[in-house]
Design a protein around this motif. Structure first.
Motif, PDB file in Angstrom:
ATOM      1  N   LEU A  95       0.822  -1.206   0.000  1.00 40.19           N
ATOM      2  CA  LEU A  95       0.000   0.000   0.000  1.00 40.19           C
ATOM      3  C   LEU A  95       0.856   1.256   0.000  1.00 40.19           C
ATOM      4  O   LEU A  95       0.455   2.300  -0.524  1.00 40.19           O
ATOM      5  CB  LEU A  95      -0.920   0.010   1.221  1.00 40.19           C
TER       6      LEU A  95
ATOM      7  N   SER B  34       1.079   1.569  -6.313  1.00 39.14           N
ATOM      8  CA  SER B  34      -0.126   0.793  -5.990  1.00 39.14           C
ATOM      9  C   SER B  34      -1.401   1.574  -6.275  1.00 39.14           C
ATOM     10  O   SER B  34      -2.475   0.993  -6.433  1.00 39.14           O
ATOM     11  CB  SER B  34      -0.101   0.381  -4.516  1.00 39.14           C
TER      12      SER B  34
ATOM     13  N   PHE C 240      -2.894   3.446  -4.152  1.00 41.07           N
ATOM     14  CA  PHE C 240      -3.734   3.476  -2.958  1.00 41.07           C
ATOM     15  C   PHE C 240      -4.183   4.889  -2.601  1.00 41.07           C
ATOM     16  O   PHE C 240      -5.275   5.078  -2.066  1.00 41.07           O
ATOM     17  CB  PHE C 240      -2.981   2.854  -1.778  1.00 41.07           C
TER      18      PHE C 240
ATOM     19  N   TRP D 290     -13.843   1.805  -5.052  1.00 40.76           N
ATOM     20  CA  TRP D 290     -12.927   0.724  -5.394  1.00 40.76           C
ATOM     21  C   TRP D 290     -12.490  -0.040  -4.146  1.00 40.76           C
ATOM     22  O   TRP D 290     -12.534   0.477  -3.027  1.00 40.76           O
ATOM     23  CB  TRP D 290     -11.677   1.275  -6.087  1.00 40.76           C
TER      24      TRP D 290
ATOM     25  N   PRO E 284      -9.230  -2.992  -2.917  1.00 35.94           N
ATOM     26  CA  PRO E 284      -8.022  -3.702  -3.355  1.00 35.94           C
ATOM     27  C   PRO E 284      -8.291  -5.196  -3.500  1.00 35.94           C
ATOM     28  O   PRO E 284      -9.000  -5.792  -2.696  1.00 35.94           O
ATOM     29  CB  PRO E 284      -7.019  -3.428  -2.227  1.00 35.94           C
TER      30      PRO E 284
ATOM     31  N   TRP F 292      -6.315  -8.585  -3.361  1.00 34.40           N
ATOM     32  CA  TRP F 292      -5.038  -9.121  -2.903  1.00 34.40           C
ATOM     33  C   TRP F 292      -4.830 -10.506  -3.518  1.00 34.40           C
ATOM     34  O   TRP F 292      -5.589 -11.433  -3.249  1.00 34.40           O
ATOM     35  CB  TRP F 292      -5.027  -9.225  -1.379  1.00 34.40           C
TER      36      TRP F 292
ATOM     37  N   LYS G 105     -14.623  -4.592   0.104  1.00 37.73           N
ATOM     38  CA  LYS G 105     -13.763  -3.982   1.121  1.00 37.73           C
ATOM     39  C   LYS G 105     -13.735  -4.815   2.402  1.00 37.73           C
ATOM     40  O   LYS G 105     -12.851  -4.626   3.238  1.00 37.73           O
ATOM     41  CB  LYS G 105     -14.241  -2.550   1.420  1.00 37.73           C
TER      42      LYS G 105
END
Length: 277
Positions: A178, A183, A185, A195, A197, A199, A257
């Motif tokens: 991050l 990235s 972020f 949005w 992430p 992983w 999320k």
């Protein structure tokens, strides 16, 4: 607000126009950059509208406020803002039953809305056995509010998220990812685009931790997939300082999320593995 702060630092007065729904976000952004008193005007122009009459009506309604904000002398607080320092926090913030602890944490915005495991001294100490790094080791500061991310704070949120100590290396690597500017972020973490992430775990550790890369990898039922993603979400929220409708301006939000984790199926993939690519 970041651009306005930069202009102010160059000695030029600014007044930013901010959609009224983003007023709290504007205050947080200014404060994060060290200028909590920077002036902005909430207005009613719909975000990203191209309708000329809406734009003209919204700006005309606040033009007098803009002039006043540009010409009014700075107050003492605006000229020299004082940092808000409180008493040193106790390591033990609450004692009670599991239900009482969860209600206490929820009221303070420390959860993702689901029940958490209490991060007791004993549970955090056990989580720390998953890494050789010292508890006070500073991994870095996580945007947008530049929260200090230590190994112990990662462990605290990992306990809350139901992680196992063996997940600590992945969580530490996630925080480091991050902090990499590439990235993105800094954009997706606070965007109105909702949005989340995704992983994807590469390497031998994916098998050591039994991270699902096959059927139902993104469905509930795998502790590694679920707890790693959830713990990263709590780290982002609690250590990065991202609060819904303040820094996180996702218009509709995103259930990913909560957790969005899978392992790379390197053996069956038709493409080069991530560590080669």
């Amino acid at each position: 607000m970041y651009e306005a702060n930069t202009i102010e630092l160059a000695g030029k007065p600014t007044v930013s126009l901010v959609n009224q729904g983003f007023a709290n976000d504007a205050r947080s952004s200014a404060s994060n950059k060290g200028m909590p008193g920077i002036r902005f005007i909430p207005e009613s122009v719909p975000c990203e509208t191209l309708v000329q009459e809406f734009i003209e009506a919204g700006t005309t309604a606040v033009i007098d406020d803009i002039i006043k904000a540009l010409t009014r002398p700075l107050t003492a607080e605006e000229a020299s803002p004082k940092s808000k320092s409180g008493a040193a926090a106790s390591r033990i913030v609450f004692k009670g039953t599991l239900g009482e602890i969860n209600r206490f944490y929820y009221r303070r915005g420390w959860t993702d809305g689901l029940p958490v495991m209490p991060p007791t001294e004993e549970a955090v100490a056990e989580m720390l056995t998953g890494t050789d790094l010292p508890a006070d080791y500073l991994v870095g500061k996580l945007i947008p509010r530049l929260g200090k991310v230590t190994i112990e704070k990662i462990a605290i949120n990992a306990v809350m998220g139901g992680a196992l100590p063996t997940y600590m290396p992945v969580l530490i690597a996630g925080v480091q990812a991050l902090m990499d500017p590439e990235s993105g972020f800094g954009v997706f973490g606070v965007s109105a685009g909702s949005w989340a992430p995704f992983w994807v775990i590469n390497g031998p550790i994916r098998k050591d931790l039994r991270i699902n890369s096959g059927f139902g990898a993104l469905s509930p039922g795998d502790i590694a997939n679920a707890a790693i993603g959830r713990s990263m979400g709590l780290i982002i929220k609690n250590l990065g300082g991202i609060r819904k409708a303040v820094e996180d301006m996702g218009s509709l939000g995103n259930p990913c999320k909560y957790s969005f984790v899978a392992a790379e199926n390197e053996e069956e993939s038709p493409w080069e593995p991530f560590h080669v690519e």
